[in-house]
Scaffold this motif. Sequence first.
Motif, PDB file in Angstrom:
ATOM      1  N   GLY A 165      -1.021 -86.273 -48.905  1.00 15.91           N
ATOM      2  CA  GLY A 165      -2.313 -86.114 -49.567  1.00 15.91           C
ATOM      3  C   GLY A 165      -2.728 -84.657 -49.648  1.00 15.91           C
ATOM      4  O   GLY A 165      -3.261 -84.200 -50.667  1.00 15.91           O
ATOM      5  N   TRP A 176       3.014 -82.954 -58.462  1.00 14.18           N
ATOM      6  CA  TRP A 176       4.447 -82.682 -58.667  1.00 14.18           C
ATOM      7  C   TRP A 176       5.066 -82.172 -57.368  1.00 14.18           C
ATOM      8  O   TRP A 176       6.138 -82.615 -56.950  1.00 14.18           O
ATOM      9  CB  TRP A 176       4.638 -81.634 -59.777  1.00 14.18           C
ATOM     10  N   GLN A 179       5.467 -84.857 -54.737  1.00 14.01           N
ATOM     11  CA  GLN A 179       6.569 -85.770 -55.057  1.00 14.01           C
ATOM     12  C   GLN A 179       7.922 -85.108 -54.834  1.00 14.01           C
ATOM     13  O   GLN A 179       8.851 -85.743 -54.334  1.00 14.01           O
ATOM     14  CB  GLN A 179       6.452 -86.235 -56.503  1.00 14.01           C
ATOM     15  N   ALA A 180       8.031 -83.835 -55.176  1.00 17.00           N
ATOM     16  CA  ALA A 180       9.302 -83.139 -54.977  1.00 17.00           C
ATOM     17  C   ALA A 180       9.591 -82.983 -53.490  1.00 17.00           C
ATOM     18  O   ALA A 180      10.727 -83.092 -53.045  1.00 17.00           O
ATOM     19  CB  ALA A 180       9.264 -81.776 -55.662  1.00 17.00           C
ATOM     20  N   ALA A 183      10.179 -86.814 -51.876  1.00 12.91           N
ATOM     21  CA  ALA A 183      11.057 -87.743 -52.590  1.00 12.91           C
ATOM     22  C   ALA A 183      10.288 -88.824 -53.324  1.00 12.91           C
ATOM     23  O   ALA A 183      10.478 -90.011 -53.082  1.00 12.91           O
ATOM     24  CB  ALA A 183      12.078 -88.359 -51.638  1.00 12.91           C
ATOM     25  N   GLY A 184       9.374 -88.405 -54.180  1.00 11.71           N
ATOM     26  CA  GLY A 184       8.697 -89.364 -55.054  1.00 11.71           C
ATOM     27  C   GLY A 184       7.336 -89.771 -54.567  1.00 11.71           C
ATOM     28  O   GLY A 184       6.849 -89.262 -53.568  1.00 11.71           O
ATOM     29  N   ASN A 185       6.717 -90.712 -55.301  1.00 11.25           N
ATOM     30  CA  ASN A 185       5.401 -91.215 -54.917  1.00 11.25           C
ATOM     31  C   ASN A 185       5.437 -91.745 -53.493  1.00 11.25           C
ATOM     32  O   ASN A 185       6.396 -92.383 -53.078  1.00 11.25           O
ATOM     33  CB  ASN A 185       5.000 -92.365 -55.845  1.00 11.25           C
ATOM     34  N   PHE A 186       4.363 -91.536 -52.755  1.00 12.14           N
ATOM     35  CA  PHE A 186       4.341 -91.984 -51.370  1.00 12.14           C
ATOM     36  C   PHE A 186       4.327 -93.502 -51.279  1.00 12.14           C
ATOM     37  O   PHE A 186       3.570 -94.132 -52.013  1.00 12.14           O
ATOM     38  CB  PHE A 186       3.106 -91.425 -50.653  1.00 12.14           C
ATOM     39  N   PRO A 187       5.028 -94.133 -50.377  1.00 15.26           N
ATOM     40  CA  PRO A 187       6.142 -93.606 -49.616  1.00 15.26           C
ATOM     41  C   PRO A 187       7.439 -93.928 -50.340  1.00 15.26           C
ATOM     42  O   PRO A 187       7.842 -95.069 -50.406  1.00 15.26           O
ATOM     43  CB  PRO A 187       6.051 -94.389 -48.314  1.00 15.26           C
ATOM     44  N   ARG A 194      14.710 -87.464 -46.514  1.00 19.47           N
ATOM     45  CA  ARG A 194      14.260 -86.146 -46.948  1.00 19.47           C
ATOM     46  C   ARG A 194      13.698 -85.361 -45.767  1.00 19.47           C
ATOM     47  O   ARG A 194      14.066 -84.213 -45.525  1.00 19.47           O
ATOM     48  CB  ARG A 194      13.207 -86.326 -48.049  1.00 19.47           C
TER      49      ARG A 194
END
Lengths: 439, 220
Positions: A165, A176, A179-180, A183-187, A194
């Motif tokens: 957050g 962005w 997410q980078a 490794a993407g939208n949580f979780p 990662r």
Amino acid sequence: MNQWLDERLHISRLNDKFLRKAFPVHHSFFLGEITLFSLIILIITGIVLALSYEPSNSLIVNSFDPGTADKPNLIPAAYHSALKINAMPFGDMLRRVHHWTANIMVAAAVIHMMRIYFTGAFKKPREINWWIGMLLLIFTALTAVTGYILPYDNYAYNTVKVVYGIAASIPWIGSWLAQAAFAGNFPGEGIIPRIYGYHIMLLPGILLALTGAHMLLMIKQKHTQPQYAKRIAYKKIVGVPLLTQQTPIMLMLTLLFAGIVLLFSAFIPVHPVEFFGPPSTTPIQNIKPDWYLLWVFGALAIIPSFELTIFGGIIGSEFVGAILLPTVVIAAMFAVPMLDRSKDNNYYAENPTNHPVRLAIGTSFMALLIIMSVAGYKPDLISANVLTTGNANTVLWILMFVVPAVTYFATIGIVRGIRALREADERESLAHSTAAADD
Amino acid sequence: MTRYRKQDPEMTRRRFINAAMGTTATVGIVSLVGVLGTANPVFRLTRDKMPPVEGDVLVHASASKEGEIIKPSELSEQLIRAWPMGKDKEGNNLIRKGDPNNVLAVFRYPKGQIVAPTNLEATIDGEIVAYSDICTHAGCSVSDDDQQEGQMKCPCHSGQYDPKRGCIVVGGPPPRPLAQLPIKMDGDKLVVAGFFLENPYPFTEAEWEARKEAVKAQLA
């Protein structure tokens, strides 16, 4: 054999350059060593832990409590492997040693930096090492945070959610970036692999490289000399050589330190993963970060609610409290050596009372961080009836300004007192010496 | 140095090497950025990650009762956490917990206690109300307030909400109220009547509109 080795490895050169490095004899100079030993213990225990850890958040059946065939008890593999580590002989102990050492490493680093700051050891020519030290502090904290996400229990889950957050709260690029980084939208499915990569490869690599640079510079520039060195041999390096005198001291310190950590780990449990349970939607009451991040947490607890939109980017209380404010604090710490304009190289550790303003700024800065950390206990203070929901923010905000200010002037006052006493002492001994001469 | 620079029609060796190194570095950095681009995986909107959609049934989210349909008689002023349960492509029941931000908070108050700015048309008889349970500040799940009866508190950074007044922020850092979810009764089940009325965490208004369109397009 010595000669055989020397002809090939130039041991004598190594000896002259590194092994004869003189260490000042003063206990405050051990703080950096404790930080270094912590790093070594962390790497060793970390390797052993990594052998039994499964870096995956895929759901698997809990082998300790499988549930039924039509309703299996599924938990993340990482959490399951943490339970398995706890079940290993000395497994829980290993986790505790790793956790305790991590806390001690940050603590030792902080006190080490305080020593550097208060004795003026950051001055020319050692500015670069102060900056490397700051980077070490930042990356140590990042390594610690990624470390306590790895067991992937409910506590870790809530932690990484907040960290995500915070990253996502950066205007324009936040979502962005988060997410980078995670490794993407949580979780995301790859979040634990990662973070595992960060915690065992990237961050320790950075820490080791920075530590190497830190120590090479320290050997090249030499320690600041304690004050007694000025009296015995002005502008000469005084101290005991690494080989053979400092080495047994270091070994002793390592053993003592390892012993204390083991004692702590044996009797004081840390992070009971079974207690927190696997990730769930049930929040943990009074969840708090580790002590070295408590000040950021406290700032977030008392910052008022607001949201501004500037050119499509959203600036909210979270960004200001968790990114902007720590950046300002860290930038101020980075700027410390630049505030000193001396042209000459600093040889000697300075007596803090000879620099009352620097001392007072340092103590009031720490008082500020302490008050902010206290603000992290806001819910607990309210439930203990020390504060009420209505006045908590106001009281804590006032304390945040008043306490550092009081600390500043109190420090200056105390230093003045010490100086007055010292001068009185000098006058007295001077009077006595002249009186003796009159006889 | 001489006053006159030597005019050499050919490229000097140094210049050639510099140019070659520059090109290599540029190509290298560009390809590294390309590789780093894969660090951010593509998001695929699957049905279990969709926000609550019209027709979803509310089921318990607590670990002991997960998946059981919530009965109105179970509700009270104490927070009940719920998941929306929809259908997958084959028509089987599917709890939408692929996105943990879908967790909901459901309350029931005596008539007349729920007031504006709560959207009363989106509640059931002005008694049962549902909100997103995700704090708009840092995304933690919000609990009952143990210090103030009838309010909600986020354990992460002490954000406080008033569920009787549209979950407006009454304390702490959250920037926005919790989003209200319109619900209706269908027999003895609580059913979602539409999308969240405002953008829930972590969406901005524009992102939320886009997400609603994407969900509609996929379900159509």
